[in-house]
Motif scaffolding. Structure first.
Motif, PDB file in Angstrom:
ATOM      1  N   ASN A  78       0.795  -1.223   0.000  1.00 13.56           N
ATOM      2  CA  ASN A  78       0.000   0.000   0.000  1.00 13.56           C
ATOM      3  C   ASN A  78       0.830   1.278   0.000  1.00 13.56           C
ATOM      4  O   ASN A  78       0.274   2.378  -0.029  1.00 13.56           O
ATOM      5  CB  ASN A  78      -0.949   0.013   1.212  1.00 13.56           C
ATOM      6  N   ARG A  79       2.155   1.126   0.052  1.00 14.65           N
ATOM      7  CA  ARG A  79       3.001   2.326   0.077  1.00 14.65           C
ATOM      8  C   ARG A  79       4.152   2.265  -0.933  1.00 14.65           C
ATOM      9  O   ARG A  79       5.117   3.016  -0.830  1.00 14.65           O
ATOM     10  CB  ARG A  79       3.535   2.568   1.492  1.00 14.65           C
ATOM     11  N   THR A  80       4.032   1.370  -1.895  1.00 14.28           N
ATOM     12  CA  THR A  80       5.038   1.250  -2.944  1.00 14.28           C
ATOM     13  C   THR A  80       4.546   1.905  -4.224  1.00 14.28           C
ATOM     14  O   THR A  80       3.416   1.669  -4.659  1.00 14.28           O
ATOM     15  CB  THR A  80       5.377  -0.236  -3.211  1.00 14.28           C
ATOM     16  N   LEU A  81       5.402   2.705  -4.828  1.00 16.78           N
ATOM     17  CA  LEU A  81       5.077   3.364  -6.095  1.00 16.78           C
ATOM     18  C   LEU A  81       6.261   3.217  -7.045  1.00 16.78           C
ATOM     19  O   LEU A  81       7.393   3.557  -6.705  1.00 16.78           O
ATOM     20  CB  LEU A  81       4.786   4.853  -5.863  1.00 16.78           C
ATOM     21  N   ILE A  82       5.964   2.682  -8.240  1.00 21.53           N
ATOM     22  CA  ILE A  82       6.978   2.511  -9.293  1.00 21.53           C
ATOM     23  C   ILE A  82       6.648   3.469 -10.420  1.00 21.53           C
ATOM     24  O   ILE A  82       5.495   3.544 -10.855  1.00 21.53           O
ATOM     25  CB  ILE A  82       6.952   1.078  -9.864  1.00 21.53           C
ATOM     26  N   ASP A  83       7.638   4.156 -10.915  1.00 21.62           N
ATOM     27  CA  ASP A  83       7.361   5.038 -12.047  1.00 21.62           C
ATOM     28  C   ASP A  83       6.950   4.211 -13.259  1.00 21.62           C
ATOM     29  O   ASP A  83       7.522   3.147 -13.532  1.00 21.62           O
ATOM     30  CB  ASP A  83       8.583   5.881 -12.385  1.00 21.62           C
ATOM     31  N   SER A  84       5.986   4.709 -13.994  1.00 21.71           N
ATOM     32  CA  SER A  84       5.453   3.973 -15.144  1.00 21.71           C
ATOM     33  C   SER A  84       6.504   3.724 -16.209  1.00 21.71           C
ATOM     34  O   SER A  84       6.368   2.811 -17.028  1.00 21.71           O
ATOM     35  CB  SER A  84       4.273   4.732 -15.758  1.00 21.71           C
ATOM     36  N   GLN A  85       7.586   4.513 -16.187  1.00 27.96           N
ATOM     37  CA  GLN A  85       8.622   4.379 -17.219  1.00 27.96           C
ATOM     38  C   GLN A  85       9.871   3.642 -16.744  1.00 27.96           C
ATOM     39  O   GLN A  85      10.885   3.624 -17.442  1.00 27.96           O
ATOM     40  CB  GLN A  85       8.983   5.756 -17.768  1.00 27.96           C
TER      41      GLN A  85
END
Length: 334
Positions: A92-99
């Motif tokens: 719930n707190r992980t974010l990966i850049d789409s690129q």
């Protein structure tokens, strides 16, 4: 702290993971974001007797209130990332850049099978070099193309810049070390991209004026894995006798070792625009310092070493690691 970039000053293995994990626990940043190459770099930290190793998530993973992000310039191994998200309950707190680029099985196979990379350079075999090669050719899959990564996809640059705009604390974690930079290291014995502070900021998508400080991490001696130059290198027997014999956290290969290199440190400071220094493993160089958390209680020989580094570099040593545990640190930032 505001926006702080943490970068390795030698050939990797400087203990950046411990420093990031300590600062995350101490300062509770809103965001910790990883730049660098990818899963070919392992960061290690210990807390309450348990050792953790991460190759994808930032080393701030133990702090449940910190959002964990991976910049667009970083290569993702989906399996390794999934395992780490599970280990740290971080979905719930992980974010990966789409690129962010994606490593596939073919990249690992090419890495292992390529004679030049395996035998001449000493690649980790994790697929990062071939994947970055494909990225330069504009044929690499990126995160938004992979269904299993979709739940974590977002705009990392936008999120980090917004946090900085709002005056929030942001930790930017670099990987490898200055002299493994594709451009500034001992070519060809380098990694597949630039890993200086400027390169790390580019990976994440923040401009140089967004950074408040650059903390450069040195170990109290120098080590490197694989081939390439290492001034003042000592024998394995000598390294073992000094307690400097180490093994890579990703490959398990024995690290080569040499004494602290002041000239190399000065060059790294210039290349990174460093404003602060952290030194880890002071307790290995001076065993009597183990566990000390007050600079005034250090023995004089250890104080002399730190003061020599400060005099030669012109920067203050703000953090000193005196053991493996997160709280075994002398914090001189006040």
């Amino acid at each position: 702290m505001a926006c702080l970039v943490i970068v390795g000053g030698f050939y990797g293995d400087e203990g950046k993971g411990k420093i990031v994990a300590y600062l995350a626990k101490k300062e509770c940043p809103l965001i910790a974001v990883r730049g660098g190459v990818g899963p070919n770099a392992g960061h290690t930290f210990s807390y309450e007797g348990k050792t953790h190793k991460v190759r994808m998530l930032p080393s701030a993973a133990l702090n449940p209130s910190t959002r964990l992000m991976i910049g667009a310039g970083v290569l993702i191994d989906p399996k390794i990332l999934s395992n780490e998200i599970s280990e740290f309950s971080a979905s719930n707190r992980t974010l990966i850049d789409s690129q962010s680029g994606v490593i596939e099985k073919i990249h690992i196979e090419r890495d292992i099978e390529a004679e030049h990379l395996k035998n001449n350079i000493g690649t980790t075999g994790t697929g990062t070099g071939p994947a970055n090669s494909d990225r330069a050719l504009r044929s690499l899959k990126i995160a938004k193309d992979v269904p299993e990564l979709i739940p974590y996809i977002g705009d990392v640059s936008g999120a980090v810049n917004e946090a900085i705009d709002n005056g929030e604390k942001v930790l930017v974690e670099g990987t490898q070390g200055t002299f493994l930079s594709l451009y500034h290291g001992g070519y060809p014995y380098v990694t597949s991209k630039d890993v200086t502070a400027s390169g790390i900021c580019s990976d994440i998508g923040i401009g140089p004026k967004r950074v408040d400080d650059v903390l450069i991490v040195f170990k109290a001696y120098v080590t490197r894995v694989g081939k390439g130059p290492l001034e003042g290198e000592i024998s394995s027997d000598d390294a073992k006798a000094r307690g400097w014999l180490e093994y890579g956290s990703v490959t398990g290969r024995q690290r080569r070792a040499s004494p602290f290199d002041t000239g190399l440190a000065r060059r790294a400071i210039k290349l990174n625009g460093a404003t602060q220094i952290a030194i880890t493993k002071l307790d290995i160089l001076f065993p009597e310092t183990a566990g000390i958390t007050d600079f005034s209680k250090l023995p004089q020989n250890a104080k002399n070493f730190v003061e020599d580094v400060e005099r030669e570099s012109g920067l203050k040593v703000v953090l000193l690691g005196t053991g493996t545990e997160l709280d075994q640190i002398i914090d001189r930032r006040a």
